[in-house]
Enzyme design. Sequence first.
Site, PDB file in Angstrom:
ATOM      1  N   LYS A  53       9.961 -10.607 -28.464  1.00 58.00           N
ATOM      2  CA  LYS A  53      10.701  -9.663 -29.328  1.00 58.00           C
ATOM      3  C   LYS A  53       9.918  -8.346 -29.438  1.00 58.00           C
ATOM      4  O   LYS A  53      10.474  -7.262 -29.315  1.00 58.00           O
ATOM      5  CB  LYS A  53      10.921 -10.262 -30.720  1.00 58.00           C
ATOM      6  CG  LYS A  53      11.989 -11.338 -30.732  1.00 58.00           C
ATOM      7  CD  LYS A  53      12.004 -12.159 -32.004  1.00 58.00           C
ATOM      8  CE  LYS A  53      12.950 -13.348 -31.815  1.00 58.00           C
ATOM      9  NZ  LYS A  53      12.875 -14.351 -32.876  1.00 58.00           N
ATOM     10  N   GLN A  97      10.191 -15.325 -38.670  1.00 59.04           N
ATOM     11  CA  GLN A  97      10.382 -16.337 -37.618  1.00 59.04           C
ATOM     12  C   GLN A  97      10.536 -17.732 -38.229  1.00 59.04           C
ATOM     13  O   GLN A  97       9.728 -18.152 -39.060  1.00 59.04           O
ATOM     14  CB  GLN A  97       9.175 -16.308 -36.665  1.00 59.04           C
ATOM     15  CG  GLN A  97       9.341 -17.138 -35.416  1.00 59.04           C
ATOM     16  CD  GLN A  97      10.372 -16.601 -34.432  1.00 59.04           C
ATOM     17  OE1 GLN A  97      10.788 -15.451 -34.528  1.00 59.04           O
ATOM     18  NE2 GLN A  97      10.806 -17.446 -33.521  1.00 59.04           N
ATOM     19  N   ASP A 120      18.540 -10.494 -38.710  1.00 56.62           N
ATOM     20  CA  ASP A 120      18.897 -11.838 -38.225  1.00 56.62           C
ATOM     21  C   ASP A 120      20.337 -12.164 -38.595  1.00 56.62           C
ATOM     22  O   ASP A 120      20.952 -13.045 -38.013  1.00 56.62           O
ATOM     23  CB  ASP A 120      18.006 -12.872 -38.938  1.00 56.62           C
ATOM     24  CG  ASP A 120      16.885 -13.408 -38.055  1.00 56.62           C
ATOM     25  OD1 ASP A 120      15.823 -13.743 -38.602  1.00 56.62           O
ATOM     26  OD2 ASP A 120      17.072 -13.505 -36.826  1.00 56.62           O
TER      27      ASP A 120
HETATM   28  N1  LIG Z   1      14.260 -15.733 -37.745  1.00 61.40           N
HETATM   29  C1  LIG Z   1      14.515 -16.225 -36.494  1.00 61.40           C
HETATM   30  N2  LIG Z   1      15.403 -15.599 -35.712  1.00 61.40           N
HETATM   31  C2  LIG Z   1      15.671 -16.065 -34.440  1.00 61.40           C
HETATM   32  O1  LIG Z   1      16.513 -15.486 -33.724  1.00 61.40           O
HETATM   33  C3  LIG Z   1      14.981 -17.205 -33.968  1.00 61.40           C
HETATM   34  C4  LIG Z   1      14.064 -17.830 -34.835  1.00 61.40           C
HETATM   35  N3  LIG Z   1      13.835 -17.330 -36.086  1.00 61.40           N
HETATM   36  N4  LIG Z   1      13.394 -18.943 -34.433  1.00 61.40           N
HETATM   37  C5  LIG Z   1      13.526 -19.448 -33.091  1.00 61.40           C
HETATM   38  C6  LIG Z   1      14.864 -19.132 -32.493  1.00 61.40           C
HETATM   39  C7  LIG Z   1      14.908 -19.278 -30.989  1.00 61.40           C
HETATM   40  N5  LIG Z   1      15.232 -17.953 -30.512  1.00 61.40           N
HETATM   41  C8  LIG Z   1      15.275 -17.636 -29.143  1.00 61.40           C
HETATM   42  C9  LIG Z   1      15.259 -16.323 -28.732  1.00 61.40           C
HETATM   43  C10 LIG Z   1      15.242 -16.025 -27.362  1.00 61.40           C
HETATM   44  C11 LIG Z   1      15.242 -17.030 -26.427  1.00 61.40           C
HETATM   45  C12 LIG Z   1      15.180 -16.675 -24.990  1.00 61.40           C
HETATM   46  O2  LIG Z   1      15.089 -15.502 -24.637  1.00 61.40           O
HETATM   47  N6  LIG Z   1      15.164 -17.671 -24.073  1.00 61.40           N
HETATM   48  C13 LIG Z   1      15.036 -17.388 -22.646  1.00 61.40           C
HETATM   49  C14 LIG Z   1      13.918 -18.261 -22.051  1.00 61.40           C
HETATM   50  C15 LIG Z   1      12.598 -17.983 -22.724  1.00 61.40           C
HETATM   51  C16 LIG Z   1      11.547 -18.990 -22.196  1.00 61.40           C
HETATM   52  O3  LIG Z   1      11.323 -18.931 -20.975  1.00 61.40           O
HETATM   53  O4  LIG Z   1      11.107 -19.809 -23.011  1.00 61.40           O
HETATM   54  C17 LIG Z   1      16.324 -17.745 -21.905  1.00 61.40           C
HETATM   55  O5  LIG Z   1      17.093 -18.580 -22.461  1.00 61.40           O
HETATM   56  O6  LIG Z   1      16.536 -17.202 -20.801  1.00 61.40           O
HETATM   57  C18 LIG Z   1      15.278 -18.342 -26.824  1.00 61.40           C
HETATM   58  C19 LIG Z   1      15.306 -18.641 -28.201  1.00 61.40           C
HETATM   59  C20 LIG Z   1      15.367 -17.095 -31.551  1.00 61.40           C
HETATM   60  N7  LIG Z   1      15.148 -17.695 -32.685  1.00 61.40           N
END
Ligand SMILES: Nc1nc(=O)c2c([nH]1)NC[C@@H]1CN(c3ccc(C(=O)N[C@@H](CCC(=O)O)C(=O)O)cc3)C=[N+]21
Length: 284
Positions: A53, A97, A120
């Site tokens: 992020k 987070q 968020d």
């Molecule tokens: N307050 C809060 N807001 C959130 O938005 C929040 C959170 N807490 N806690 C955790 C989850 C999870 N999350 C992700 C964001 C990006 C990918 C992402 O970019 N994934 C990549 C892969 C990344 C990798 O390689 O691990 C993809 O799917 O292509 C995944 C999961 C946001 N979250």
Amino acid sequence: MTAVIIDGKEIASKKKVEIAQEVQKLKELGITPGLAVVLVGNNHASRTYVTNKEKTCRDLGMYSVLIELPEEASQEELLSKIKELNENPAIHGILVQLPLPKHIDEIRVIESISPLKDVDGFHPINIGRMMTGQDAFLPCTPYGIMVLLEEMGISVAGKHVVVVGRSNIVGKPVGQLFLNQHATVTYCHSRTKDLQFHTSQADIIVAAVGIANFIKADHVKEGAVVIDVGINRNEAGKLCGDVAFDEVSEKAGYITPVPKGVGPMTITMLMYNTLKSAKNTLRF
Ligand SMILES: Nc1nc(=O)c2c([nH]1)NC[C@@H]1CN(c3ccc(C(=O)N[C@@H](CCC(=O)O)C(=O)O)cc3)C=[N+]21
């Protein structure tokens, strides 16, 4: 039929170019969108997401600051940090987070974030405004799903959408966004009888259960659109979705992969919400 892959990585990149251009315009007016990410403890996955992020923020020309608190930080310490950020004019978006350590009340923390900086979209004020179709910060993953469909030219009005999973950050809100766009929405969850009866009628399925390879080909109608929100790790530790991708791709009309599907859109819509918050300050 082999499904058309919905390339979230490519669509996210396109959206990020647009956001970077908007950020540049704001900076010429003396406003640099600022995002504060608060990380409590040292959860490895959280650190990965937070780093991602922060990097994206900087790539788009925004200001980002990471506030780290130890695992044993008290709820009061966290709440006073958030109060400072609420009052800091250089900060337009605040993201705490999740998950938080067990001794901290997540709802209490989310409700302490100013709704005007809740990028968020988790604050009850923004959820309520989303429910009633008013202007609000929309939760990033659900919002990203709607943008993916729009970019692919997949219409939603009148379609039967089946949402599998009812979490507060994905399942419940994404169904609402579909309803706001005139879809017919069915919510399925762990207590639903005969899941396959419902999912096999869906024009669009959103899989957001958190169980690897849970949605199989038998769950899917020929030509359906399958959106996989899963972020699971399989036995080999590899990232995989809630959908059995290979077999479902043989039947679906469209499918999002994991990774490079919904995930990149989550980050992108967080950037979009931060930009939107910064633009809002021009209104006052
Ligand atoms: N307050 C809060 N807001 C959130 O938005 C929040 C959170 N807490 N806690 C955790 C989850 C999870 N999350 C992700 C964001 C990006 C990918 C992402 O970019 N994934 C990549 C892969 C990344 C990798 O390689 O691990 C993809 O799917 O292509 C995944 C999961 C946001 N979250």
